[in-house]
Design a protein around this motif. Structure first.
Motif, PDB file in Angstrom:
ATOM      1  N   PRO A 221       0.836  -1.197   0.000  1.00 43.99           N
ATOM      2  CA  PRO A 221       0.000   0.000   0.000  1.00 43.99           C
ATOM      3  C   PRO A 221       0.874   1.252   0.000  1.00 43.99           C
ATOM      4  O   PRO A 221       2.051   1.185   0.349  1.00 43.99           O
ATOM      5  CB  PRO A 221      -0.777  -0.096   1.315  1.00 43.99           C
ATOM      6  N   VAL A 222       0.261   2.331  -0.380  1.00 43.75           N
ATOM      7  CA  VAL A 222       1.010   3.581  -0.393  1.00 43.75           C
ATOM      8  C   VAL A 222       1.395   3.939   1.031  1.00 43.75           C
ATOM      9  O   VAL A 222       0.541   4.114   1.892  1.00 43.75           O
ATOM     10  CB  VAL A 222       0.140   4.706  -0.965  1.00 43.75           C
ATOM     11  N   MET A 223       2.664   3.983   1.287  1.00 39.93           N
ATOM     12  CA  MET A 223       3.069   4.428   2.609  1.00 39.93           C
ATOM     13  C   MET A 223       4.440   5.050   2.558  1.00 39.93           C
ATOM     14  O   MET A 223       5.260   4.727   1.717  1.00 39.93           O
ATOM     15  CB  MET A 223       2.992   3.287   3.625  1.00 39.93           C
TER      16      MET A 223
ATOM     17  N   ASP B 142      -0.470  -1.989   6.478  1.00 37.16           N
ATOM     18  CA  ASP B 142      -1.168  -0.738   6.654  1.00 37.16           C
ATOM     19  C   ASP B 142      -2.288  -0.955   7.672  1.00 37.16           C
ATOM     20  O   ASP B 142      -3.149  -1.807   7.466  1.00 37.16           O
ATOM     21  CB  ASP B 142      -1.750  -0.338   5.299  1.00 37.16           C
TER      22      ASP B 142
END
Lengths: 144, 1271
Positions: free
Chosen positions: A93-95, A102
């Motif tokens: 995930p976008v992190m 997440d």
């Protein structure tokens, strides 16, 4: 019987695999705690995320050593997992920080199930590896 | 207990802290590095100098001096002046000080309001009498009205007595005496007596007062003077039916946060000994009157003089009668239990409560227990009623309940109500504000729901269509065998409407559907429909609502389908059966929906299962009179004595008379064990974009005007706190300290390390600083007029908002008009123009900055609501994360402009008004429990999932919907039904801790035919939409589209196998219950969210997806498949009924151009927009009647309203349109479109069954499905 580089690699891999086994057990326990409500997902992700890269790095490191030691069979044995790790990390995930997990999506039953299954499979893999390296180490030591 | 792991995160106030060192709390200001000017690193002297306080964009009109100079303050001090002053105040209050150990400025904000008095020059202080007073005053404040009455009564000491046995009797006696007030109040000790002291002071807000809850265990039933037990309803908080604008006030101030709803809080101590006796008042601790902060003080920080501890002198256990009367609340309060409502101060007392834990034991334990005191307790509830608007009107003022007249404490004793002695008396008036029990409204009319399905039906499947439908109220009651309800007078309870919004809320449509359903023949529901042949699938009065058909012995009312629905109204017994049916299993819930009638219970004991913590509900099984079997985990639990005690007859009666067992939707006023900290006040912070772009749209003046109008209606109590921050490339704070002559603007250009220019006074008490706030709102538009700065530092503004509110939690409202481009959280414009072709990108977030901040906010009980007014790409995909995980809501007004886009202006105004005034719950959590064997697979909505079944919702609003996919883990053969229970624990805007519980019961089946026959097509479609959004985000929209096509294919193929082969040939069969599924799927494929059309803007698409996740079912379905009405066919022959009104209606049409003819008027209602299409062949008479124009050609294009003409046609149409508009919470845009208009596509794009260039018609889609099914 000689102490070759290959033998050294196996010994080192043996030790590191033991470390990985601990990692993966921690992983399994952590997700079990999540599933049974004992932990807050934010805390749990914060404790798991820092371990992801070290685990991958250790695994890649000794595989690389095997490559140097020209233990191709062993390298092939480890390649699938390395590829899986890389893919998994690319699709995280976008992190902004390191890690895979997440807290906002980890409680999804699919995610949890997948993480748990991944833990068990990896545990099996590392255990097999462990004995494989043990055998190989002895084999190398004896044969050379 | 599982909770242990999850400590609620309440950072700031831990009671413990306070206890540990009470003094620190108070001192805060002084100590912790007070915000003295010097200490603050960030404060660069230059920046803040008073004089210089930059009014960035200088307001033309204002001399800088105005803002800048808060007159009195020494320059250096700026904001800080206040702080310095504070210490003294606090000193006064001693303990009262807010517990915050650290005095970080931010924390104070909240408090400050309360404290403010000190700030002002002494002379000036307009001391509301209560303000400075001690706790006692608090208590009183609210109750003033009641004062007299109370005074009169002897305090009821009895209750407190441990033995308790006698109490009941005594109570009865005493009560009667007391002018009918519910005795119970008094009993609980002085605490409860709220009102004593200040007689004189009339409180300004009656409603607020009622502090029901605290601490008293009250039974809902109260004893009336007449000795009737009346269950009272409390309409109070429960929302009054909200019309578009929700009204706000929830009556009770409340309590605390807690984190785990309902879980046991680890009991830290045994129940406090102090209260041993009080079984009745189990929760004595709860807040005594004290909770209510006197209006002025209200703040958290407010010094509560009466610290529990202090008063502590009084032996907790008993209150000398005298005291009780007097109210020294403090003394009376047992230190432990009493929760001071006041947040921090009362800390000490609170602890004990914790100890209490939900243990049932406390209560009645006494052998004597005979009548548990609780019953008597009626009293406490007052607050409940107060909430209700109606109450206020009553002479009594806020406290209606107390007035002698109501006996049942709050319930207005309707004299006439059936008084069967044994039974709980009904509240007379349906809506009587005071009542807490579900009042069986005397008039059945309101409830539209069909009687509980079970009533008539045979256990077996097809339920007889319930005849009762039309007259639900009366019948159900009648039908019930009296025995079941024990002494209850027939009809009394049974007939209660369970909190449904009958009253014409937006629920109407659904209600209407329900009726239809009831009337529908059984055969119909089991019939197979050949979709290829039958074109008319939509009933003229809308799609029916499927309801579970319960076995005969459950003559109970299930949860309203408006609130709680399951996709399958017969749950497959095994997961194999479920997968065979190929239907998604899940529930859709709208937990905080505005309800017109909601039973509210304030009981000493909240009966819950000891192992799974389920709340007792109508679907449990009573093993015998003293035990009940949980319907979720099947454990057999003991029933507390109080539960079955009937104060009227002084006997133990049938527990099934209890409202908990009679209503599937119920609200409890929570005792202290449900609080982890004192209940927070309502805190609202507004972040306003004032960059060039924002000013240009003109929203600011409109916003300020609307807020000014609604300022008094913001839900809250005396502690309500507000603040404002504006931002462009810098942040502008406003010091609104009471006592300043002008709002003081403080500019902070440093974005990298946002700091607060002054420690408090940025968030101020609404009532104390009202003039300044009003002035600020008046000036804001001019201050920033002509601002040329284009940057927008949203990220920095959110960070500082987080800082300001972290001590209390609350709601942040963001008005954003463009992409944030500077400071932390800055975004790039990644919109490459059209999102075309198969690759739709950028629907996921670009950064996790907003997500992480959102989680931080969630931990501090802060929710962020986003109003997007952008004309250009603003990356809603990324920004929405701030709301998504903090349980906020998102509004989108594309291309908002006050001049260029007038139709949006109305919608903005309506939405904003509704937003500002609707009910709100703070620091809430929702736990979903389900019968063993089921588990929750995935959650959909805005929240943070804290554990497998717990959602953390910093705010809950009445327009939020949730969905949960369920999975079947074990065979469900232990019981013929399964239940789902959603328990929402929240703090009302009045500071009262409440638990709203909804329970849905659904039968289990092992017949696949039954699964199909009872499927709820709307719920299935809505759940599929939510799943499709997830699929789109995790994978791609094209995958989601494939899944949407596969879903009906799989389902219909599975169904076809159940049908004899002879019928299958050449047909596409669907069960009657799912006949619309393909149509809904087609609608989804064509919707903005999932279409592949290249003309869809990314922001619109992302917003549409977001709406799929959070909209409650009926609104979601309407936006997917809009309603189409032929207005020219309107007539009053088949009217819709709303209450007593009859609304002329027209049949609903399917969205096919075949239904449109050029001589008619057609209304398309999409939920947030209405388009009125005027056919080119419409008659001149019609034009004249409706538009006041002679003919079609003279109708102007783009009308946004209908003229009010006095002729039957116009009146009927306006009546109908207004009815539609009023039946939804949000605003709409209305547009008249001529058949030859260039805006024609707005209307025709919704004709979902038509063929378009790149999409199939409905018939083609069916053929396509048929092909796929075969192939």
């Amino acid at each position: 019987m000689a102490f070759t580089f290959a033998a050294f690699c196996y010994i080192l891999a043996l030790i590191l695999t033991a470390v990985l086994i601990f990692f993966v057990i921690f992983h399994i326990i952590a997700f079990d705690e999540l599933k049974t409500d004992y932990k807050n997902p934010i805390d749990q992700c914060n404790s798991l995320n820092p371990l992801v890269i070290p685990e991958y790095a250790i695994h890649i490191f000794f595989t690389f050593l095997f490559l140097l030691a020209f233990q191709l069979g062993t390298v092939l044995f480890n390649m699938p997992l390395i590829i899986y790790h890389i893919r998994r990390y690319m699709n995280r995930p976008v992190m902004s920080g390191m890690g895979l997990y997440d807290p906002t999506s980890i409680m999804n039953a699919d995610e949890l199930g997948r993480a748990q299954k991944e833990g068990w499979v990896k545990l099996g893999f590392y255990l097999i590896s462990f004995f494989y390296y043990l055998y190989s180490m002895i084999y190398v030591l004896v044969s050379s | 207990m599982s909770n242990p792991g999850h400590p609620p995160r309440l950072p700031v106030f831990s009671p413990l802290d306070d206890i540990m060192n009470p003094s620190t709390g108070n001192e805060v200001p002084g100590q912790s590095k007070p915000p003295g000017p010097a200490p603050n690193g960030p404060f660069v002297p230059g920046m803040f100098q008073p004089g210089s306080v930059p009014m960035r964009p200088p307001a033309p009109g204002n001399p800088p001096g105005q803002w800048a100079g808060a007159p009195p303050r020494p320059p250096g001090v700026n904001g800080f002046g206040n702080t310095s002053m504070q210490p003294p105040q606090q000193m006064q209050h001693m303990n009262a000080g807010p517990p915050r150990p650290q005095a970080p400025p931010p924390m104070f904000n909240v408090n400050s309001p309360g404290q403010q008095p000190p700030m002002r020059p002494a002379g000036q202080m307009p001391p509301p009498p209560q303000t400075s007073q001690t706790a006692s005053s608090f208590m009183n404040g609210p109750s003033n009205a009641n004062m007299n009455t109370r005074m009169a009564r002897p305090p009821v000491p009895t209750i407190s007595a441990p033995s308790g046995g006698p109490p009941s009797a005594s109570q009865g006696g005493s009560f009667n005496n007391t002018q009918g007030q519910p005795p119970s109040f008094q009993t609980y000790g002085s605490q409860q007596n709220p009102g004593l002291p200040h007689d004189g002071v009339p409180q300004s807000r009656p409603n607020e007062l009622p502090v029901p809850f605290h601490g008293q265990g009250q039974y809902s039933h109260q004893v009336n003077p007449f000795m009737q037990k009346t269950p009272t309803q409390t309409p109070g908080n429960s929302a009054p039916p909200s019309q578009k604008s929700s009204r706000g006030p929830s009556p009770v101030p409340g309590s605390t946060m807690d984190a785990l709803e309902g879980q046991f809080t680890p009991s830290r101590g045994a129940p406090s000994p102090a209260f041993p006796g009080a079984r009745g008042s189990p929760v004595p601790g709860q807040v005594p009157a004290g909770n209510f902060p006197p209006p002025n003080q209200g703040q958290y920080p407010g010094p509560r003089p009466p610290l529990p501890g202090a008063p502590g002198q009084v032996p907790p256990q008993r209150f000398p009668p005298g005291q009780a009367q007097h109210f020294p609340p403090q003394p009376g309060l047992p230190p432990g239990p009493a929760h001071p409502p006041a947040p921090s101060q009362q800390v000490q007392p609170q602890q004990p409560p914790y100890g209490f834990g939900p243990l049932p034991p406390q209560a009645p334990a006494g052998p004597n227990a005979g009548p548990p005191p609780p019953p008597s307790s009626t009293a406490a509830p007052p607050s409940g009623p107060a909430g209700f608007p109606p109450v206020s009107s009553s002479p009594m003022g806020g406290f209606q309940p107390r007035p002698p007249s109501n006996n049942s404490s709050f319930a207005p004793p309707p004299p006439m109500s059936s008084n069967a002695p044994g039974s709980f008396p009904h509240p007379p008036g349906p809506a009587a504000p005071g009542q807490r029990y579900p009042p069986p409204p005397s008039n059945a009319a309101p409830s539209r729901y069909p009687p509980p399905p079970g009533a008539n039906t045979v256990p077996g499947f097809p339920p007889a269509p319930t005849p009762a439908t039309s007259q639900p109220m009366a019948q159900p009651g009648a039908m019930q065998p009296p025995s079941q309800y024990g002494g209850a007078p027939p009809g009394s309870y049974g007939s209660q409407p369970y909190g449904q919004p009958h009253q014409g809320m937006y629920a109407n449509n659904v209600n209407a559907m329900t009726q239809n359903f009831g009337q529908m023949g059984v055969q119909d529901s089991q019939r197979a429909v050949n979709l290829l042949n039958e074109r008319q699938l939509m009933p003229p009065d809308g799609v029916e609502t499927a309801k579970p058909i319960l076995p005969h012995d459950f003559k109970k009312v299930n949860c309203s389908p408006d609130i709680f629905r399951c996709t399958l109204n017969a749950i497959p017994q095994t997961s194999a059966l479920l997968s065979k049916a190929r239907l998604p299993l899940g529930i859709l819930i709208h937990p905080f929906r505005d309800l017109s009638q909601l039973p509210v219970i304030q009981s000493s004991v909240i009966v819950r299962c000891r192992s799974c913590r389920t709340y007792i509900n109508p679907f449990v099984v009573f093993v015998d009179q003293r035990r009940w079997k949980c319907n979720l985990c099947f454990r057999v639990n003991d029933l507390p004595d109080e539960f079955s005690f009937d104060p009227v007859s002084k006997t133990y009666g049938d527990p099934q008379r209890r409202p908990e067992v009679k209503s599937a939707t119920i609200e409890f006023i929570a005792p202290s064990e449900y609080m982890l900290r004192p209940p927070q006040p309502a805190v609202y912070l507004f972040l306003l974009d004032v960059s060039f772009n924002a000013v240009e749209t003109g929203y600011l003046s409109q916003f300020c005007q609307i807020l000014l109008d609604e300022l008094d209606k913001l839900p809250g109590d005396a502690r309500t706190t507000v603040g404002f921050v504006c931002y462009d490339r810098a942040l502008y704070y406003f010091n609104l300290a009471e006592g300043l002559s002008q709002p003081q603007m403080l500019c902070v250009p440093d974005l990298e390390e946002p700091f607060l220019p002054c420690p408090d006074n940025l968030l101020v008490n609404l009532h104390e600083s009202k003039e300044l706030i009003t002035e600020l709102l008046n000036q804001l538009p001019t201050i920033f007029e002509g601002n040329l700065e284009t940057g927008s530092a949203l990220g920095a503004a959110l960070l500082s908002a987080h800082k300001m509110m972290s001590s209390t939690g609350g709601r942040v409202t963001v008005m954003q008009t463009c992409l944030p481009t500077v400071g932390p959280g800055a975004l790039q414009n990644r919109d490459s123009g059209n999102t075309s072709g198969k690759n739709v990108t950028n629907i996921g977030p670009a950064t996790d900055f907003y997500k992480k901040l959102s989680l931080d906010c969630s931990a501090q009980q802060i929710a962020v609501d986003l109003f997007m007014l952008n004309g250009q790409y603003a990356d809603i995909a990324t920004l929405s994360c701030i709301s998504k995980y903090s349980a906020g809501c998102i509004y989108h007004f594309p291309s908002f402009h006050t001049v260029k886009n007038p139709s949006q202006v109305d919608k903005f105004e309506n939405d904003l008004r509704r937003y500002l005034t609707r009910k709100i719950g703070f620091e809430s959590v929702m736990r979903i429990r389900c019968t063993r064997g089921l588990s929750i697979h995935t959650f959909h909505g805005n929240f943070f999932v804290r554990s497998t079944d717990l959602l953390s919702l910093p705010n809950i609003n009445p327009d939020a919907g949730f969905g949960m996919q369920m999975s079947i883990e074990d065979n469900l053969n232990e019981s013929p039904t399964v239940s789902f229970q959603a328990a929402l624990l929240y703090t009302s805007s009045k500071g009262e801790r409440r638990i709203r519980v909804h329970t849905l019961c659904v039968p289990v089946t092992n017949q696949i035919g039954e699964v199909f026959a009872t499927a709820d097509q709307q719920a299935v479609a809505a759940l599929l939409a939510k799943m499709a959004v997830d699929r789109s985000l995790n994978s791609a929209i094209s995958d989601a589209r494939d899944a949407m096509i596969n879903a009906p294919v799989d389902t219909l193929s599975a169904y076809a196998q159940q049908v004899p082969a002879s019928q299958r040939v050449g047909a596409l069969l669907a069960p009657h219950s799912l006949r619309l599924l393909p149509m809904y799927m087609l609608a989804m494929l064509k919707s903005i969210a999932f279409s592949l059309s290249s003309s869809t803007k990314t922001d619109d698409r992302v917003f549409a997806m977001q709406q799929c996740k959070v909209q409650p079912l009926c609104y979601l379905m309407q936006s997917l498949y809009p309603h189409l009405y032929p207005l020219h066919r309107i007539s009053s022959e088949t009217p819709l009924k709303r209450g007593k009104e009859e609304i002329p209606a027209t049949p609903q049409l399917q969205l096919s151009s075949a239904n449109i003819d050029r001589t008619g008027l057609f209304l398309m209602d999409t939920g947030d927009a209405m388009y009125l299409l005027v056919g080119s062949g419409v008659g001149d008479q019609m034009c004249q009647d409706v538009f006041e124009k002679p003919n079609f050609m003279s109708i102007p294009d783009g009308m946004i309203d209908l003229p009010e003409l006095e002729n039957p046609t116009s009146e009927m149409i306006r009546c109908f349109v207004n009815f539609l508009i009023d039946s939804r919470p949000n605003g709409i845009t209305f547009l008249v479109i001529r058949d030859d208009s260039k805006h024609r596509h707005l209307f025709f794009q919704h004709m979902l069954e038509d063929r378009t260039e790149n999409s199939m018609s409905y018939y083609e889609f069916l053929q396509f499905l048929q092909g796929k099914a075969k192939g």
